[in-house]
Design a protein around this motif. Sequence first.
Motif, PDB file in Angstrom:
ATOM      1  N   LEU A  19       0.829  -1.197   0.000  1.00 41.26           N
ATOM      2  CA  LEU A  19       0.000   0.000   0.000  1.00 41.26           C
ATOM      3  C   LEU A  19       0.870   1.256   0.000  1.00 41.26           C
ATOM      4  CD1 LEU A  19      -3.017   0.884   0.262  1.00 41.26           C
ATOM      5  CD2 LEU A  19      -2.630   1.003   2.721  1.00 41.26           C
ATOM      6  N   GLY A  20       0.632   2.127  -0.994  1.00 37.55           N
ATOM      7  CA  GLY A  20       1.378   3.378  -1.067  1.00 37.55           C
ATOM      8  C   GLY A  20       2.784   3.242  -1.614  1.00 37.55           C
ATOM      9  N   PHE A  21       3.083   2.124  -2.272  1.00 37.42           N
ATOM     10  CA  PHE A  21       4.435   1.936  -2.815  1.00 37.42           C
ATOM     11  C   PHE A  21       4.750   3.028  -3.834  1.00 37.42           C
ATOM     12  CE2 PHE A  21       6.941   0.310  -6.433  1.00 37.42           C
ATOM     13  CZ  PHE A  21       8.149   0.131  -5.800  1.00 37.42           C
ATOM     14  N   GLY A  22       5.982   3.497  -3.830  1.00 33.52           N
ATOM     15  CA  GLY A  22       6.426   4.511  -4.785  1.00 33.52           C
ATOM     16  C   GLY A  22       7.694   5.140  -4.258  1.00 33.52           C
ATOM     17  N   GLY A  23       7.595   6.409  -3.889  1.00 36.48           N
ATOM     18  CA  GLY A  23       8.702   7.070  -3.205  1.00 36.48           C
ATOM     19  C   GLY A  23      10.018   7.034  -3.942  1.00 36.48           C
ATOM     20  N   GLY A  24      10.031   7.385  -5.225  1.00 33.67           N
ATOM     21  CA  GLY A  24      11.265   7.416  -6.002  1.00 33.67           C
ATOM     22  C   GLY A  24      11.526   6.178  -6.834  1.00 33.67           C
ATOM     23  N   SER A  25      10.694   5.154  -6.716  1.00 37.00           N
ATOM     24  CA  SER A  25      10.852   3.951  -7.536  1.00 37.00           C
ATOM     25  C   SER A  25      10.442   4.250  -8.977  1.00 37.00           C
ATOM     26  CB  SER A  25      10.006   2.815  -6.982  1.00 37.00           C
ATOM     27  OG  SER A  25      10.383   2.520  -5.653  1.00 37.00           O
ATOM     28  N   ARG A  26      10.980   3.459  -9.893  1.00 37.40           N
ATOM     29  CA  ARG A  26      10.672   3.659 -11.312  1.00 37.40           C
ATOM     30  C   ARG A  26      10.360   2.313 -11.966  1.00 37.40           C
ATOM     31  NH1 ARG A  26      12.146   8.953 -12.400  1.00 37.40           N
ATOM     32  NH2 ARG A  26      11.793   8.717 -14.632  1.00 37.40           N
ATOM     33  N   VAL A  27       9.521   2.372 -13.003  1.00 35.12           N
ATOM     34  CA  VAL A  27       9.164   1.188 -13.784  1.00 35.12           C
ATOM     35  C   VAL A  27       9.710   1.359 -15.191  1.00 35.12           C
ATOM     36  CG1 VAL A  27       7.252  -0.069 -14.847  1.00 35.12           C
ATOM     37  CG2 VAL A  27       7.081   0.653 -12.471  1.00 35.12           C
ATOM     38  N   ARG A  28      10.305   0.303 -15.723  1.00 34.78           N
ATOM     39  CA  ARG A  28      10.816   0.346 -17.090  1.00 34.78           C
ATOM     40  C   ARG A  28      10.719  -1.030 -17.715  1.00 34.78           C
ATOM     41  NH1 ARG A  28      16.377  -1.335 -17.028  1.00 34.78           N
ATOM     42  NH2 ARG A  28      17.146  -1.558 -14.882  1.00 34.78           N
ATOM     43  N   GLY A  29      11.119  -1.115 -18.960  1.00 32.70           N
ATOM     44  CA  GLY A  29      11.060  -2.374 -19.686  1.00 32.70           C
ATOM     45  C   GLY A  29      10.770  -2.115 -21.144  1.00 32.70           C
ATOM     46  N   GLU A  30      10.962  -3.111 -21.967  1.00 32.24           N
ATOM     47  CA  GLU A  30      10.689  -2.992 -23.389  1.00 32.24           C
ATOM     48  C   GLU A  30       9.827  -4.152 -23.847  1.00 32.24           C
ATOM     49  OE1 GLU A  30      14.189  -2.475 -25.700  1.00 32.24           O
ATOM     50  OE2 GLU A  30      14.863  -0.689 -24.612  1.00 32.24           O
ATOM     51  N   HIS A  31       8.721  -3.788 -24.508  1.00 28.08           N
ATOM     52  CA  HIS A  31       7.819  -4.777 -25.115  1.00 28.08           C
ATOM     53  C   HIS A  31       7.216  -5.728 -24.090  1.00 28.08           C
ATOM     54  CE1 HIS A  31       9.260  -3.227 -28.879  1.00 28.08           C
ATOM     55  NE2 HIS A  31      10.497  -3.519 -28.563  1.00 28.08           N
ATOM     56  N   PHE A  32       6.992  -5.249 -22.891  1.00 29.98           N
ATOM     57  CA  PHE A  32       6.305  -6.081 -21.915  1.00 29.98           C
ATOM     58  C   PHE A  32       4.801  -5.886 -22.058  1.00 29.98           C
ATOM     59  CE2 PHE A  32       6.612  -2.112 -19.479  1.00 29.98           C
ATOM     60  CZ  PHE A  32       5.325  -2.013 -18.959  1.00 29.98           C
ATOM     61  N   GLU A  33       4.050  -6.846 -21.572  1.00 33.79           N
ATOM     62  CA  GLU A  33       2.610  -6.735 -21.414  1.00 33.79           C
ATOM     63  C   GLU A  33       2.278  -7.172 -19.994  1.00 33.79           C
ATOM     64  OE1 GLU A  33       0.136  -7.766 -25.152  1.00 33.79           O
ATOM     65  OE2 GLU A  33       1.911  -9.039 -25.286  1.00 33.79           O
ATOM     66  N   ALA A  34       1.266  -6.564 -19.416  1.00 32.41           N
ATOM     67  CA  ALA A  34       0.936  -6.888 -18.029  1.00 32.41           C
ATOM     68  C   ALA A  34      -0.510  -6.523 -17.729  1.00 32.41           C
ATOM     69  CB  ALA A  34       1.864  -6.138 -17.070  1.00 32.41           C
ATOM     70  N   VAL A  35      -1.098  -7.279 -16.818  1.00 36.74           N
ATOM     71  CA  VAL A  35      -2.370  -6.905 -16.211  1.00 36.74           C
ATOM     72  C   VAL A  35      -2.045  -6.371 -14.830  1.00 36.74           C
ATOM     73  CG1 VAL A  35      -4.611  -7.665 -15.369  1.00 36.74           C
ATOM     74  CG2 VAL A  35      -3.703  -8.617 -17.500  1.00 36.74           C
ATOM     75  N   GLN A  36      -2.421  -5.123 -14.589  1.00 40.13           N
ATOM     76  CA  GLN A  36      -2.210  -4.534 -13.271  1.00 40.13           C
ATOM     77  C   GLN A  36      -3.529  -4.573 -12.515  1.00 40.13           C
ATOM     78  OE1 GLN A  36      -0.629  -0.538 -13.155  1.00 40.13           O
ATOM     79  NE2 GLN A  36      -1.198  -0.261 -11.022  1.00 40.13           N
TER      80      GLN A  36
END
Length: 280
Positions: A80-97
């Motif tokens: 809960l509340g995750f973030g705080g400077g974290s980043r998401v990256r990747g190439e050609h991924f697919e995902a269900v959030q």
Amino acid sequence: MRSTTRERDGATVWDVAPPARPSRVAGVGMAGFRDRGSTSGGHRVIPHPAVTLVLEFGTGPLIVDAAAGRQHRGSLVAGLGFGGGSRVRGEHFEAVQVRLSPLVARAVLGISPADLDGAVVALDDLWGREALRIREQLGDVSSWADRFALIDALLARRSQARSSVDPEVAWAWHRIVACHGRVRVDRLAAEVGWSRKRLWSRFQSQIGLPPKRAVRLVRFDHAAHRLVAGGDAAGVAADAGYADQSHLHRDVAAFAGVTPAALTGEPWLAVDDIAWPTHA
């Protein structure tokens, strides 16, 4: 179901696919994301008042660079509340959030939100071989509608476990969300007939945050979306219940690591009106 490409500075960010109908599980929302090879630099994670389950598949990995320096690849759960400077990256991924209310997170995940402590855990570590099996199943179906149906059936099956959340704690959480964080903790305690200390202890152990932090997170989330919608900082601060504009700046910096002006351009928030229309 529609799929929409969002752009920032002329570059494709994500294709976003919302489901045609709500989940059969109360407190659950989901959306599909497809990257087109544009997120190699990463996008800032903006904290949200939900536990996040990401079920990744596709030709490339989804990578989360957590603020503490740890890197996570593939399917994951974020507290809960995750973030705080974290980043998401990747190439050609697919995902269900999947966004999970903390009231249903334990039944679905098999772990309390408090045990996550706002951090990221690999889904393999929680679900073992079932995580791999779900990834393969998602890759075998060709439409987002079929993927949403697959995940919804999975969540419905897993959520049948009895809730471990006290009715008073659930009521307090709903109250915080309904009023966008504009409520005092001592008033919540009085309304449920508990002492402030008891509410604090039970709420933190079952929701994953102390109630005051939960109030701040929900209020920040409301303010952030008002800013993205075009509201000026002074007006948003007053509407969201901040003492003044400087307090809004403080919370935005604490949760997102940017100024209110910079927050409005973050891709993480720019797709919310498509991915989570009921929120918008």
